[in-house]
Design an enzyme around this catalytic site. Sequence first.
Site, mmCIF file in Angstrom:
data_model
loop_
_atom_site.group_PDB
_atom_site.id
_atom_site.type_symbol
_atom_site.label_atom_id
_atom_site.label_comp_id
_atom_site.label_asym_id
_atom_site.label_seq_id
_atom_site.Cartn_x
_atom_site.Cartn_y
_atom_site.Cartn_z
ATOM 1 N N HIS A 1 0.834 -1.193 0.000
ATOM 2 C CA HIS A 1 0.000 0.000 0.000
ATOM 3 C C HIS A 1 0.877 1.254 0.000
ATOM 4 O O HIS A 1 1.636 1.490 0.947
ATOM 5 C CB HIS A 1 -0.882 -0.045 1.249
ATOM 6 C CG HIS A 1 -1.981 0.953 1.267
ATOM 7 N ND1 HIS A 1 -1.751 2.285 1.473
ATOM 8 C CD2 HIS A 1 -3.313 0.811 1.125
ATOM 9 C CE1 HIS A 1 -2.906 2.929 1.457
ATOM 10 N NE2 HIS A 1 -3.872 2.046 1.248
ATOM 11 N N GLU B 1 -4.281 -0.367 -3.525
ATOM 12 C CA GLU B 1 -3.629 0.948 -3.609
ATOM 13 C C GLU B 1 -2.112 0.824 -3.547
ATOM 14 O O GLU B 1 -1.439 1.531 -2.813
ATOM 15 C CB GLU B 1 -4.158 1.845 -2.475
ATOM 16 C CG GLU B 1 -5.688 1.874 -2.431
ATOM 17 C CD GLU B 1 -6.271 2.870 -1.445
ATOM 18 O OE1 GLU B 1 -5.602 3.174 -0.450
ATOM 19 O OE2 GLU B 1 -7.382 3.357 -1.699
ATOM 20 N N CYS C 1 -3.254 11.157 -1.637
ATOM 21 C CA CYS C 1 -2.597 10.899 -0.343
ATOM 22 C C CYS C 1 -1.221 10.253 -0.508
ATOM 23 O O CYS C 1 -0.341 10.462 0.330
ATOM 24 C CB CYS C 1 -3.453 9.984 0.533
ATOM 25 S SG CYS C 1 -4.873 10.820 1.241
ATOM 26 N N CYS D 1 -10.113 10.774 2.838
ATOM 27 C CA CYS D 1 -8.724 11.063 3.222
ATOM 28 C C CYS D 1 -8.113 12.180 2.381
ATOM 29 O O CYS D 1 -7.458 13.077 2.918
ATOM 30 C CB CYS D 1 -7.883 9.797 3.125
ATOM 31 S SG CYS D 1 -8.019 8.954 1.539
ATOM 32 N N CYS D 2 -8.330 12.140 1.054
ATOM 33 C CA CYS D 2 -7.555 13.029 0.181
ATOM 34 C C CYS D 2 -7.855 14.521 0.395
ATOM 35 O O CYS D 2 -6.914 15.313 0.533
ATOM 36 C CB CYS D 2 -7.745 12.646 -1.276
ATOM 37 S SG CYS D 2 -7.067 11.020 -1.689
HETATM 38 ZN ZN LIG Z 1 -6.500 9.733 0.086
#
Ligand SMILES: [Zn+2]
Length: 389
Positions: free
Chosen positions: A10, A62, A80, A146-147
């Site tokens: 990841h 990811e 991210c 998250c981003c």
């Molecule tokens: Zn993210």
Amino acid sequence: MTQQATAVGHAVRATYLYSAMTDVAGLSGDTAYGAAVDRLWADVVAKRLYVTGGIGSRGVVEAFGEDYELPNRNAYTETCASIGNALWGHRMFLLRGEGRYVDVLERILYNGYLSGVSLGGTRFFYQNPLESAGESDRTDYFEVACCPSNLARMMAQLPGLIYARRGDDVFVNLFIGSRTRVQAGGASVAIAQTTRYPWDGTVRLAIDPDRPTTMALRVRVPGWSRNEALPSDLYRFAESSREAVALRVNGKGEPVTLDQGYLVLRRRWTAGDTVELRLPMPVRRLLANGGVQEDRGRVALQRGPLMYAVEGIDHAGHALNLVLPPGAPLATSFRAGLLGGVQVITGTARVVDAAGAAPRDVPMLAIPYYAWNNRGRGEMAVWIPTAPR
Ligand SMILES: [Zn+2]
């Protein structure tokens, strides 16, 4: 024999783990940790980094892919992951004090990170592909959010990445209009930076110590300004630029000598001293290592720290049919009315309308990659074929 290390798994989690390892190496002096992060960083920069600075090729878990697995259309390159890689690069700089880490950090900041947000600041990419047939569009929110929050956090953290200090050495790492004050050589030194970067490569620094002081000012000279696309053989400029970096101190020309990616001005500074750095910004063609299958027979465009992209909206609705022959002249100009004001690259591309049809010439317009998808969905390409396929 050199030990190898391969970044796997990841990509976001990996960069945060590597950041922590880098901090442990710095704080504890543990050379085994230091050697491990050196090898991991070298592996990422040699085989797993998109030309936009993005990492994490695969949507599945990811993850980093295999060596040179850098697909453009299906690039995952989570925002991210770019942020994690930038923060890791900053820690590598703090550990080693070398400009190449900031070179990569800068490539991320102006390209794969900045593309994560729309010009209006309200829409976000989770994935940052380098090619689109019109399927990509920023959205205003994600279920996994998250981003957007990470992007905002990074923007707030940016001022802390511009300057650094080590003893009486003061580093100027990023070229951003700013003011700071550092303690060096027993004095309090005010530094003011003025620049139009990344549109123009002239950077002026006003150095004002509260009393005369001896210190070393270390100003990063980006790899791209000295014919090094990346501190690895993953990407290279198609041709060498002969335009040289120029330096003036208090108006007087001085030779540019480099130490670990920095020009070092170790001297006695007094209030009113000035430094002017000129980084030439010709339009550059970039080629990928032959190991990157998807980029074979293709070229990417760079000017200063910015990567460029062609969008369908500027080419009668299509960008994936454009061909840019080697040697076709390219020009650059600033368009104040376009995308909030951007430096564009123009030239003549070829279009092949159908298999077997005669190619025809069309005007080509390339915009900074970060600014794409701000005029609706459409085709986009960073890597442009150099011959009809
Ligand atoms: Zn993210």
